[in-house]
Design an enzyme around this catalytic site. Structure first.
Site, mmCIF file in Angstrom:
data_model
loop_
_atom_site.group_PDB
_atom_site.id
_atom_site.type_symbol
_atom_site.label_atom_id
_atom_site.label_comp_id
_atom_site.label_asym_id
_atom_site.label_seq_id
_atom_site.Cartn_x
_atom_site.Cartn_y
_atom_site.Cartn_z
ATOM 1 N N GLY A 11 96.968 42.072 59.652
ATOM 2 C CA GLY A 11 97.661 40.772 59.375
ATOM 3 C C GLY A 11 96.835 39.837 59.014
ATOM 4 O O GLY A 11 95.960 40.017 57.983
ATOM 5 N N GLU A 83 86.656 43.204 59.657
ATOM 6 C CA GLU A 83 86.682 43.493 58.009
ATOM 7 C C GLU A 83 87.251 44.874 56.875
ATOM 8 O O GLU A 83 86.414 45.022 56.671
ATOM 9 C CB GLU A 83 86.121 42.280 57.864
ATOM 10 C CG GLU A 83 85.363 41.190 58.813
ATOM 11 C CD GLU A 83 86.703 40.748 57.744
ATOM 12 O OE1 GLU A 83 87.400 40.483 57.437
ATOM 13 O OE2 GLU A 83 86.853 39.291 58.910
ATOM 14 N N CYS A 141 103.219 24.042 58.827
ATOM 15 C CA CYS A 141 104.328 23.943 59.142
ATOM 16 C C CYS A 141 104.398 24.267 60.736
ATOM 17 O O CYS A 141 105.260 24.212 61.482
ATOM 18 C CB CYS A 141 105.500 24.008 58.281
ATOM 19 S SG CYS A 141 105.731 25.947 58.379
ATOM 20 N N GLU A 158 86.367 38.885 47.044
ATOM 21 C CA GLU A 158 85.628 39.191 48.597
ATOM 22 C C GLU A 158 84.797 37.454 48.258
ATOM 23 O O GLU A 158 83.616 37.033 48.074
ATOM 24 C CB GLU A 158 85.113 40.307 48.458
ATOM 25 C CG GLU A 158 83.654 40.227 49.366
ATOM 26 C CD GLU A 158 82.592 41.586 49.122
ATOM 27 O OE1 GLU A 158 81.680 40.947 49.575
ATOM 28 O OE2 GLU A 158 83.196 42.311 49.487
ATOM 29 N N ILE A 159 85.488 36.655 49.021
ATOM 30 C CA ILE A 159 85.000 35.236 49.172
ATOM 31 C C ILE A 159 84.883 35.205 50.885
ATOM 32 O O ILE A 159 86.437 34.769 50.603
ATOM 33 C CB ILE A 159 85.349 34.225 48.558
ATOM 34 C CG1 ILE A 159 84.900 34.001 46.929
ATOM 35 C CG2 ILE A 159 84.643 33.234 49.261
ATOM 36 C CD1 ILE A 159 85.627 33.326 46.564
ATOM 37 N N ILE A 160 83.837 35.143 51.623
ATOM 38 C CA ILE A 160 84.391 35.012 52.536
ATOM 39 C C ILE A 160 83.741 34.139 53.545
ATOM 40 O O ILE A 160 83.210 33.265 53.008
ATOM 41 C CB ILE A 160 82.903 36.332 53.794
ATOM 42 C CG1 ILE A 160 82.978 37.779 53.049
ATOM 43 C CG2 ILE A 160 83.132 36.206 55.208
ATOM 44 C CD1 ILE A 160 82.525 38.748 53.437
#
EC number: 2.7.1.21
Length: 177
Positions: A11, A83, A141, A158-160
């Site tokens: 998700g 992760e 919304c 990959e930017i956490i």
């Protein structure tokens, strides 16, 4: 489910994947299974261990490659992985562990902030006995959100980060912004 198998929880960000992973691992602990959780070591947003966005903490081994923990997990029957999209060897590792009779539970993003698939997670789907796709709440919304949107202009995958860098959004809000 008896014997080895793979459960995949996917998700967008903020959909409760890590929370669901922890819930499932705790259930197996109550049922007297020997459990271990693994997290991606480059994710150090909140400190050591596995953390949810609402600051719940759970002990975890920290690595960048799952093959690095093969010896450390031999005595465990349930393996939780958070992760999962960041582990390059997730497919081979999960298949091997399930074939050895272990229960493997993976929480992972199914898509990037550009709505492109994480191919390693896509490749894990046909090997999984159970796949659950969670949704979040659109931070614009407040409808159902299936996508993660990056707030900055960086283009690396990959930017956490947390809600300082990402939002969960619905289709309309993703397209409109």
């Amino acid at each position: 489910m008896n014997g080895g198998h793979i459960q995949l929880i996917i998700g967008p960000m903020f959909s409760g994947k890590s929370t669901e992973l922890i819930r499932r691992v705790r259930r197996y602990q109550i049922a007297q299974y020997k459990c271990v959780t693994i997290k991606y070591s480059n994710d150090n947003r909140y400190g050591t261990g596995l953390w949810t966005h609402d600051k719940n903490n759970f002990a975890a081994l920290e690595v960048t490659k799952l093959c690095d923990v093969l010896e450390a997990i031999t005595d465990f029957s349930v393996i939780g992985i958070d992760e999962g999209q960041f582990f390059p060897d997730i497919v081979e590792f999960c298949e091997r562990m399930a074939n050895e009779g272990k229960i493997v539970i993976v929480a992972a993003l199914d898509g990037t902030f550009q709505r492109r698939p994480f191919n390693n997670i896509l490749n894990l789907i046909p090997l999984s006995e159970m796949v659950v796709k969670l949704t979040a709440v659109c931070m614009k919304c407040f409808k159902e959100a299936s996508f993660s949107k990056r707030l900055g202009t960086e283009t690396e995958i990959e930017i956490i980060g947390g809600n300082d860098m990402y939002q969960s959004v619905c289709r309309k809000c993703y397209i409109d912004s």
